[in-house]
Design a protein around this motif. Structure first.
Motif: not given
Length: 112
Positions: A25-54
């Motif tokens: 999703d991040g790769r495609d959005s950055a490639a096709d959506e001119p207004g997309t500046l940053r798309f980061e996926l972050i894994a929580d350090a303490e909760r293995p099943g928690r992810f953040y999109l920034n």
């Protein structure tokens, strides 16, 4: 600049699947959506099943276009049966401090 951050909870056995979908999703959005500046996926350090999109967009309109686009729809279609979320953490416009903001020199001003 408009920012959003959300979290998702993902079962352990589906983590790789979620990561693949989010990164695509991040790769495609950055490639096709001119207004997309940053798309980061972050894994929580303490909760293995928690992810953040920034994510960052030129403005709120660009984020709206992302939400209406095919990559956004595809991502949610792929994760709908197992991921809990998104839980909103932040959404808003970054406030710049003009007194501390720095700018990169123009290309002709770059020291060689």
């Amino acid at each position: 600049m408009y920012h959003i951050a959300v979290s998702f909870d993902v079962p352990e056995e589906r983590r790789a699947e979620f990561v693949a979908a989010a990164l695509q999703d991040g790769r495609d959005s950055a490639a096709d959506e001119p207004g997309t500046l940053r798309f980061e996926l972050i894994a929580d350090a303490e909760r293995p099943g928690r992810f953040y999109l920034n994510e960052a967009y030129e403005d709120e309109r660009a984020f709206g276009l992302h939400c209406e686009g095919p990559h956004f729809a595809r991502f949610f279609e792929l994760i709908k049966d197992y991921a809990e979320g998104p839980a909103w953490l932040i959404r808003g416009t970054r406030i710049e401090d003009e007194q501390t903001a720095t700018t990169a020199p123009a290309p002709e001003e770059t020291v060689r």
